[in-house]
Design a protein around this motif. Structure first.
Motif, PDB file in Angstrom:
ATOM      1  N   ASP A  73       0.854  -1.185   0.000  1.00  0.00           N
ATOM      2  CA  ASP A  73       0.000   0.000   0.000  1.00  0.00           C
ATOM      3  C   ASP A  73       0.896   1.244   0.000  1.00  0.00           C
ATOM      4  N   ASP A 102       1.527   3.414   3.078  1.00  0.00           N
ATOM      5  CA  ASP A 102       2.494   3.005   4.100  1.00  0.00           C
ATOM      6  C   ASP A 102       3.913   3.452   3.775  1.00  0.00           C
ATOM      7  N   LEU A 114       7.333   4.908   6.358  1.00  0.00           N
ATOM      8  CA  LEU A 114       6.981   4.858   7.778  1.00  0.00           C
ATOM      9  C   LEU A 114       8.242   4.582   8.600  1.00  0.00           C
ATOM     10  N   GLU A 134       2.799   1.440  12.864  1.00  0.00           N
ATOM     11  CA  GLU A 134       1.805   0.459  12.444  1.00  0.00           C
ATOM     12  C   GLU A 134       1.295   0.810  11.044  1.00  0.00           C
ATOM     13  N   ALA A 135       1.248  -0.187  10.178  1.00  0.00           N
ATOM     14  CA  ALA A 135       0.799   0.022   8.809  1.00  0.00           C
ATOM     15  C   ALA A 135      -0.720   0.088   8.763  1.00  0.00           C
ATOM     16  N   SER A 181      -2.550  -1.777   7.096  1.00  0.00           N
ATOM     17  CA  SER A 181      -3.075  -3.139   7.096  1.00  0.00           C
ATOM     18  C   SER A 181      -3.134  -3.747   8.491  1.00  0.00           C
ATOM     19  N   MET A 233       5.429  -2.393  11.391  1.00  0.00           N
ATOM     20  CA  MET A 233       6.640  -2.425  10.577  1.00  0.00           C
ATOM     21  C   MET A 233       7.830  -2.117  11.482  1.00  0.00           C
ATOM     22  N   SER A 275       9.337   1.263   6.563  1.00  0.00           N
ATOM     23  CA  SER A 275       8.992   0.942   5.176  1.00  0.00           C
ATOM     24  C   SER A 275       9.807   1.818   4.242  1.00  0.00           C
ATOM     25  N   GLY A 332       6.251   1.778   0.133  1.00  0.00           N
ATOM     26  CA  GLY A 332       5.342   1.215   1.117  1.00  0.00           C
ATOM     27  C   GLY A 332       5.619  -0.227   1.471  1.00  0.00           C
ATOM     28  N   ASP A 337       7.315  -3.267   3.504  1.00  0.00           N
ATOM     29  CA  ASP A 337       7.872  -3.532   4.825  1.00  0.00           C
ATOM     30  C   ASP A 337       9.345  -3.882   4.673  1.00  0.00           C
TER      31      ASP A 337
END
Length: 303
Positions: free
Chosen positions: A63, A66, A69, A74-75, A77, A81, A85, A89, A91
């Motif tokens: 995504d 994300d 990050l 927290e993503a 989804s 992570m 990220s 996006g 991880d």
């Protein structure tokens, strides 16, 4: 008076060469730690599809919201992570483990193929001798006069991107190291009595080279092999970082480091630093194991 019973001393059980090698290798805590670290890295890479929260190169699982990050966020989804990220996006923990799979596969595959080619060339040159040996070794010296990175860079520029292309480039740039090592060791063995006896018995050249001379060249080959695998992983990462190695669809640690390089000045260090640390840990572990193998297998290095 009672007779005394004389008990003959029980001879000590002879230690097998493998047991002696194992005992000497595990004397070094640094080498053991490096071996354990390398084993953990390999296991994590092999289990990547089952232990990572996402396939970072499946567009359906990534995504863009994300992107970039920081570690521990927290993503969208729902999962955390832990390493952050990247700009797409993905991880980073998942991307690093998937990248390790590619980097290790490229390093081991190129090292094994180069080992077979270099071993055959070195054995053949040492056994045949004469003008053939001179011609082969002058060609080996000519290639070794160029840096391996330069040879691989030129070949990749000609062949294009891809795992098979970069493995071929690494094989061409590495086989000469194995050839020189095997030739030097085989020359010493070539003039020993057991080889002369095998020649007098009429054994074939192939049997003498591969059944008699080659087993005595395995010690230096193992050491050179570990060093060259680490060198191949580093070289592949360098080429991928420069944009001439693996494409974005075939991730490696070098590609991941390159993806985060443009964000370094903006403070998003984790995108490049964590893949770089994974590469450093892998290469240093292999080199430490190879250095200690050299000390154990070479009697002159023993204290």
């Amino acid at each position: 008076m009672t007779d005394t019973q004389i008990i003959a001393p029980v001879p000590a059980k002879a230690e097998t060469p493998f047991a002696q090698f194992r005992a000497e290798f595990f004397e070094s805590k640094i080498a053991v730690g490096a071996l354990i670290t390398l084993g953990i890295v390999v296991v994590l890479a092999l289990l990547a599809p089952w232990i990572t929260p996402q396939n970072p190169y499946d567009l359906a699982q990534v995504d863009v919201m994300d992107a970039r990050l920081p570690p521990g966020e927290e993503a969208f989804s729902g999962y955390t992570m832990w390493l952050g990220s990247d700009g797409s996006g993905r991880d980073l923990f998942s991307a690093i483990l998937y990248g390790l799979r590619i980097s290790l596969a490229v390093g081991v595959a190129s090292g094994v193929i180069a080992l077979f080619i270099g071993t055959f060339v070195g054995l053949f040159a040492a056994y045949v001798g004469g003008r053939v040996e001179t011609l082969i070794m002058r060609f080996v010296d000519l290639q070794l006069s160029f840096p391996a990175s330069l040879v691989a860079l030129m070949l990749v520029a000609l062949l294009g991107k891809g795992v098979d292309k970069i493995i071929l480039a690494l094989v061409v740039s590495q086989w000469a190291y194995y050839a020189r090592t095997v030739r030097a060791t085989a020359l010493v063995e070539r003039h020993k009595e057991y080889v002369e006896a095998a020649i007098c018995l009429g054994l074939s050249k192939a049997r003498i080279m591969f059944r008699h001379i080659l087993p005595n060249c395995l010690g230096p080959l193992i050491v050179v092999g570990t060093v060259q695998v680490a060198s191949a992983i580093s070289l592949e990462a360098t080429l991928s970082f420069l944009g001439v190695g693996l494409p974005q669809t075939q991730p490696s640690l070098g590609v991941l480091i390159a993806n985060g390089f443009e964000y370094m000045l903006s403070g998003r260090y984790w995108i490049s630093v964590f893949p770089g640390l994974a590469l450093l840990l892998t290469v240093v572990s292999i080199n430490l194991v190879g250095d200690h193998l050299r000390d154990v297998l070479n009697p002159r290095m023993k204290k």
